[in-house]
Design an enzyme around this catalytic site. Structure first.
Site, PDB file in Angstrom:
ATOM      1  N   GLU A  44      12.889  -5.914  -7.860  1.00 58.95           N
ATOM      2  CA  GLU A  44      11.663  -5.447  -7.201  1.00 58.95           C
ATOM      3  C   GLU A  44      11.911  -5.190  -5.711  1.00 58.95           C
ATOM      4  OE1 GLU A  44       8.669  -8.469  -7.471  1.00 58.95           O
ATOM      5  OE2 GLU A  44       7.019  -7.094  -6.957  1.00 58.95           O
ATOM      6  N   LYS A 127       3.409  -0.868  -9.773  1.00 56.20           N
ATOM      7  CA  LYS A 127       3.053  -2.195 -10.289  1.00 56.20           C
ATOM      8  C   LYS A 127       1.552  -2.308 -10.552  1.00 56.20           C
ATOM      9  CE  LYS A 127       4.024  -7.038  -8.946  1.00 56.20           C
ATOM     10  NZ  LYS A 127       4.615  -7.855  -7.847  1.00 56.20           N
ATOM     11  N   CYS A 163       7.670  -7.304 -12.221  1.00 54.56           N
ATOM     12  CA  CYS A 163       7.367  -8.712 -11.934  1.00 54.56           C
ATOM     13  C   CYS A 163       6.047  -9.211 -12.522  1.00 54.56           C
ATOM     14  CB  CYS A 163       7.410  -8.920 -10.418  1.00 54.56           C
ATOM     15  SG  CYS A 163       7.661 -10.663  -9.940  1.00 54.56           S
ATOM     16  N   LYS A 196      11.332 -23.655 -12.768  1.00 52.45           N
ATOM     17  CA  LYS A 196      10.693 -22.395 -13.106  1.00 52.45           C
ATOM     18  C   LYS A 196      11.442 -21.684 -14.236  1.00 52.45           C
ATOM     19  CE  LYS A 196       8.396 -18.514 -10.856  1.00 52.45           C
ATOM     20  NZ  LYS A 196       8.120 -17.890  -9.539  1.00 52.45           N
ATOM     21  N   LEU A 334      22.766 -36.265  14.181  1.00 54.11           N
ATOM     22  CA  LEU A 334      23.191 -37.171  13.098  1.00 54.11           C
ATOM     23  C   LEU A 334      22.807 -38.592  13.490  1.00 54.11           C
ATOM     24  CD1 LEU A 334      26.781 -35.965  12.100  1.00 54.11           C
ATOM     25  CD2 LEU A 334      24.595 -35.421  11.019  1.00 54.11           C
ATOM     26  N   GLY A 337      21.260 -41.876   9.294  1.00 53.48           N
ATOM     27  CA  GLY A 337      20.289 -42.054   8.204  1.00 53.48           C
ATOM     28  C   GLY A 337      20.484 -41.023   7.100  1.00 53.48           C
TER      29      GLY A 337
END
Lengths: 581, 581
Positions: A44, A127, A163, A196, A334, A337
C-alpha cells in the site's frame, strides 16, 4: 487453468522519498523477474510510503506521486520488464488537493493501487474501506472508492484491493465473489502489534472464502515513527489452504506459483441489489511473461515466540527511526539497571556496537553495582563506554539555588539529560531515552530529565515484559549482566531509594494498566476483575495526572493494542476521575 | 405569533468535570430564569466539555454522561425551573461503548443535545454532520444522527441542531426548512481562529435563509488545551437581521425576546425525495413560563480589532490552561527580549502579578540592556522578579566536558531550563515557554532548553504579530519597555549574536511561513507568489527538518488556520522535499 508466478515484495519504503521508493520498485521487480515472476505485488502507498498524514493536503506532494506513476511504468519497460505486471500503491486525487482546513474533502485524495504493464498504467483501484480507528485517520485523508477493479490478465480475472478492504466484511471481497474472480490481490501497510499475525491468517482465510478465490496478501516491512510494519505476507486459497508465508520484520520476496481458474468461468451479475460497489472490468491484452516450467514454492516462514517477535519489532523500529532520519549513531545513559541495559542491547542489535555510546553518569547516590553493571554490559557488547560523574554540576546548582526533596532528585536526572544532549550536539548522536511503558503510564520519570531523548524503544513495553525480553535475549547470547535483571529496580536519586517506595509491585501494576490503558476499562470493571480497589484507585489517579509528561515523551515503537501516542488521544485538561461518578 | 425569551448561555465548562458542569447549568439556568427566560441554550457537549477525545471509548465515562442528564432535569425542576426549557449538550451512546481499537464503531457514541422541561428529558437530537478536518476527529468518535428533531413547544415548532450541522449545506437546516419550523437552535463548541467571527455571521445568515427560520447560535467560551472557544453567540432572523450578539472571550448570558411563527403554519412533507434526513416531531404539552411584558434585548456586542482579539484569546487560553489543570502560578525566564516580555504581560493579564514569577538568567554573553529591560518590565507590572546568573552552572559543565560551538550555546539554554524546572518543582509554578511560531517553524530554539515548559502562549503567534501585539498592548497601558520592542532580536548565546545571523528578515520569513504552513503551498506556488526562490528553498528546508522539535514543544493556544499541534500532522520520518520532485 492458467498459472501465475506471483512475487509478493515485502519492501521497506521511506515516507516522502518518492524517487527512492520508485527506484526500489524497479530494483525489486527486476529481482522478481529474474526468479521468473510475472505478477509482482508491492505494498500500500509504495511510492509515497505510509502513512503520509497531512502531506496529502499539499498539492505538490500529490502531483509528485501522480507524476511518478507513469514514469515508473515506462522505466520498468525500459528495464526489460514490460511483460511483468507490477501492482503498486500510490497517492492519487480526483482534482486539486483540498487543504486540511477545508470543511469538505472535495476532490479528495485517493489511497490508490495501479497495475503497470507494457510501459503503461493498465488499471487503477481506489481503496473502499478507510480505517479511522486506533492509529488510523483515513477518513481525514482519503475519499473512499466505490468501484471494484477486475482485471482480465493472463487468462485469469483478478481483483485489486487495499488493506482495510480485507478487515471489514462486505464491500470489495463480496463484490469479487459476485464478479467470479480467480484471484484477489490485497496490498497492505498493516502495522504490527503483538500476535497480530495470529489474527491475520484467519482473516485472510475468511475473505478468501467470501470471494471464493485465492488471496495474495502483501505487507510492508519497516519502521515509520511509532509504527513498525512486520511483513508476514500470505497466499491463501479459497478453501483456506496456506500456500506460502513470508517472514516477519525482514525484507523478503515471496515467489510462488498459483493456479488460477480461467477467466469467465464463474462470472456473476455486474451488480447485485443491495450491494454498494460497482465492478469495473478491464481487459489487458498485453502478453505476460511465460512462467518457467519448474514450480516456484515460497515456503512457510517459521512462527516465532512472543519475546523474539517483540524484540525484532523493537530492533527494526529503532534502526529505521535512526537511519531514515539521517542519524548514524545513538547515545544513552547506562545506569546499570534493566531498562537502559535492554535499550542498549536493542541499539547494538540494530546498529552494531560501534554506533552505540553508553554513558555512565553516577551521582553520590549511585551504588557501586550500578557502575559495575553498566561497565559489564558495555564490555559484553563492545559498545563505546564513557563515564561522566554528575556531582560537580549538581553541586553548582545546589550552591546557587535553595532546593530540597523532589527538586534535588529531579535536578540529578536533568543534569544527566543536559550531558546527553551536549554529547548529541557535539558528536551528532541521537539520544535514546529508556523509560518503560509502566513508568510512563504512572509518570514515574523526570520531565526534561530521564525523559530527554529523540526515541524510546521501550515506550510501549511494560516493565514485566522488559524483564521477559532481557531473559529471552540472554538465551541467545548472554549480553545482559544477570545482576541488572535480578536486583530490585531503583532510580537511585536518593539514598536507598527503591521503585517499590513509590509504585506497586510491577506484576500488579502492569495488570491494572493493561485493563485501564489498553482495554479502556473503568474503575468498577477493574475491581470486578479482582484487583484491589484501593490499589486500582491509586494507579488510576497516577495515570490520570501523568498525561502531560506522556505528551512530552519521545516517540517509540508501538507493539500493543494501545501505545501512548498516536493511537491514544486524551485531553490534557480533563477532570474525569474514575470512581468519582 | 408566540414570543419566546431566549437565553444563550456562553459558559465555560471543564472537560471531564460532569458534576461541575451540571452544577454550572443549574446555576446559569437559574440566572436566565431570573431574567424571565423560558428557553435556555447551553453549548455543545455541555455536560462533558469539548472535546472529549478518547474518553468516549471508556464505557464508564459515557455512562456518567448519560446518568447525569435525567438527574439534571430533575434537579432543575427541584430548583423551581420546571417551566423553563433547557437545551444542553451531552454524550450519549446506542449501546456499550466500543473500544478505540474496534474496526467498526458499532454502538457508536453520539454527540447529542437534550431538551429538559418539567423535570424530564422531553426530546433529544444526535448531531448529523460530523467534522473530521483541521482540529476535528469526529468520525473517530461519533456515529452521525440521521433524524432532525422538531419540538412543538410554547406554540412554536423548533428544530434542534449541533455545531457542524451549520457549516455544511443540506442536512438538518434543509430538513428544518421542509418541516416549516419557526426557530432553529444551534449549540456549538466552535474554536477560535483569527477573524472567525467574520465568517460566522454570514454563515448563520445563509442557514437561516435555508431553514426559513430564525437561528439562535450559542457557543462555548474558554480554553481547552490548545483550543480556545470565543463565544460570539448570535441570533439571526430568516431574512438575515442580526437581532443580538454576545461578546467574544467572556462568559455571558445573552437574553433576547424572539417572535416565532405559530406552529403548523408552514409544515412541509415529512420527507422529501432525495433528502437523507427523517424528521422526528415531538409535541411537548408542558407549560412554559410566561414571558414578562417588557421586551428583553440582548444587544450587539462591539467588534474588536485583530490585536485585541488575539490578545484576549491568548489571555483566556493561558488562564484556563493554568486554572483548569490545578496550577495557581507560573514562572518564566525574562531575557529582556520581546517574546518573554509579551508572554509575561499575557500571564499578568491572565493571572495577576502576584502569580507570575519572572527570572532573569544572565550569562557572560548577556548585554547590560537585557537585565535592565527585564527588570524594567517586572517593575512596570509588579510581578515577582528574581535573578539567577547561569555562569557557575555552565562553567561546571564546561570544566567536565569537552564542548564547543553550538553545543556551548545550547548548554546555556538548557541550564536555564533546569533552573526554571527546579523552581517549578520547588514552588509549584507551571513553567511558561516563550518561543514564537516563526522560531518554532524553523527550529530556532534549543530542545530541552528555551523550549522547556508546560505551556507556550506564543506557540501560534508569528514574530511579526508578536511585535504588533506588544505595540497594541502598550496603547492600553505602557507595560512593555520600548527598548524590548525596538532593539534587534538576539538569543545572546554567543558574543554579538543576532537573529538575523541565522534567519531571514522576519517580514519575509513570516510571509513564506504563512504560505507553506498555514496555506499548504508548495515551493513553486511560493515562488510564483513573488518570493525569492533561494530564500524559499532555505526556509522550507529549515521547516522540514524542525519537525521533531515541534513535536516536543509545549501546547499553546491556537489562533490561526493551522497551528503546530493537533491540526497539523506530519510524519517525523519524511523525505519529501519541495523542489526536489
Amino acid at each position: 487453468m492458467p498459472t501465475l508466478r506471483l512475487a509478493l515484495a515485502q519492501v521497506n519504503p521511506i515516507v516522502g522519498d518518492i524517487g527512492g521508493n520508485t527506484a526500489l520498485v524497479r530494483r525489486v521487480a527486476g529481482e522478481a523477474a529474474a526468479q521468473g515472476a510475472n505478477l509482482v505485488l508491492f505494498p500500500e502507498l509504495t511510492l509515497t510510503g505510509y502513512p503520509v498524514e497531512d502531506l496529502v493536503f499539499r498539492s505538490s506532494f500529490v502531483r509528485a506521486s501522480q507524476a511518478a506513476l507513469p514514469r515508473l511504468a515506462a522505466e520498468l519497460a525500459q528495464d526489460g520488464l514490460g511483460d511483468v505486471a507490477v501492482l503498486c500503491g500510490y497517492l492519487d486525487a480526483d482534482g486539486p488537493a483540498p487543504t486540511s482546513a477545508d470543511h469538505r474533502p472535495g476532490h479528495g485524495p485517493r489511497n490508490a493501487a495501479a497495475l503497470l504493464l507494457g510501459g503503461r498504467v493498465v488499471a487503477t483501484y481506489f481503496k473502499h474501506h478507510l480505517p479511522n480507528y486506533g492509529v488510523f485517520d483515513e477518513d481525514r485523508y482519503f475519499e473512499p472508492g466505490s468501484s471494484l477493479t477486475v482485471v482480465r490478465l493472463g487468462g485469469a480475472d483478478i481483483a485489486l484491493t487495499i488493506c482495510e478492504d480485507l478487515w471489514q466484511a462486505g464491500g470489495p471481497f463480496a463484490a469479487a465473489g459476485r464478479a467470479g474472480v480467480g484471484l484477489v490481490l490485497n496490498i497492505n501497510a498493516s502495522p504490527y502489534e503483538l500476535n497480530k499475525d495470529n489474527v491475520r491468517l484467519p482473516l485472510v482465510r475468511r475473505r478468501a472464502a467470501e470471494a471464493g478465490a485465492t488471496v495474495a496478501y502483501v505487507n510492508t516491512v519497516g519502521g515509520q515513527d511509532e509504527l513498525v510494519f512486520d511483513g508476514d505476507s500470505l497466499i491463501v486459497t479459497a478453501d483456506g489452504e496456506l500456500l506460502a508465508r513470508g517472514p516477519q520484520f525482514a525484507e523478503h520476496l515471496l515467489v510462488h506459483d498459483v493456479d488460477v481458474p480461467a477467466a469467465g468461468t464463474a462470472d456473476g451479475p455486474a451488480q447485485a441489489p443491495g450491494d454498494d460497489m460497482t465492478i469495473e472490468r478491464v481487459t489487458v491484452d498485453l502478453p505476460l511473461r511465460p512462467v518457467p516450467p519448474l514450480r516456484a514454492r515460497g515456503g512457510l516462514a517459521d512462527r516465532i515466540a512472543d519475546e523474539e517477535e517483540v524484540w525484532a519489532a523493537l530492533v527494526l523500529g529503532l534502526r529505521d527511526y535512526v537511519r531514515k532520519n539521517g542519524f548514524r549513531s545513538v547515545v544513552l545513559g547506562l545506569s546499570g539497571g534493566i531498562d537502559s541495559a535492554v535499550v542498549a542491547t536493542i541499539a547494538v542489535d540494530a546498529l552494531g556496537p560501534d554506533d552505540v555510546v553508553g554513558v555512565s553518569m553516577p551521582s553520590g547516590h549511585s551504588s557501586g553495582h550500578s557502575r559495575d553493571d553498566a561497565a559489564d554490559l558495555a564490555k559484553r557488547q563492545g559498545l563505546d563506554y564513557r563515564s561522566e560523574p554528575i556531582q560537580p554540576m549538581v553541586d553548582a546548582f545546589l550552591a546557587n539555588m535553595s532546593l530540597s526533596g523532589l527538586s534535588v532528585e529531579n535536578l540529578q536526572a536533568r543534569v544527566r539529560g543536559v550531558i546527553l544532549m551536549a554529547l548529541s550536539n557535539q558528536e551528532g548522536h541521537l539520544v535514546l531515552t529508556t523509560g518503560n511503558k509502566s513508568e510512563l503510564a504512572v509518570g514515574y520519570s523526570t520531565l526534561y530529565g530521564d525523559s530527554v531523548g529523540g526515541f524510546n524503544p521501550l515506550k510501549d513495553v511494560p516493565k514485566t515484559l522488559v524483564y521477559r525480553l532481557a531473559r529471552w535475549r540472554n538465551t541467545v547470547t548472554p549480553v545482559i549482566p544477570e545482576n541488572s535483571i535480578v536486583k530490585p529496580p531503583s532510580a537511585e536519586l536518593r539514598p536507598g531509594q527503591l521503585d517499590t517506595d513509590s509504585l506497586p509491585d510491577y506484576d500488579q501494576l502492569d495488570a491494572i494498566l493493561l485493563g485501564y490503558v489498553d482495554g479502556d476499562q473503568g474503575r468498577d470493571d477493574l475491581v470486578a476483575a479482582g484487583h484491589d480497589a484501593a490499589l486500582v484507585d491509586r494507579v488510576l489517579r497516577m495515570v490520570d495526572i501523568a498525561e502531560y509528561k506522556r505528551r512530552q515523551s519521545a516517540p517509540g515503537t508501538k507493539i500493543s493494542i494501545k501505545a501512548f501516542g498516536r493511537d491514544r488521544r486524551l485531553p490534557i485538561t480533563n477532570r474525569f476521575r474514575e470512581g468519582a461518578v
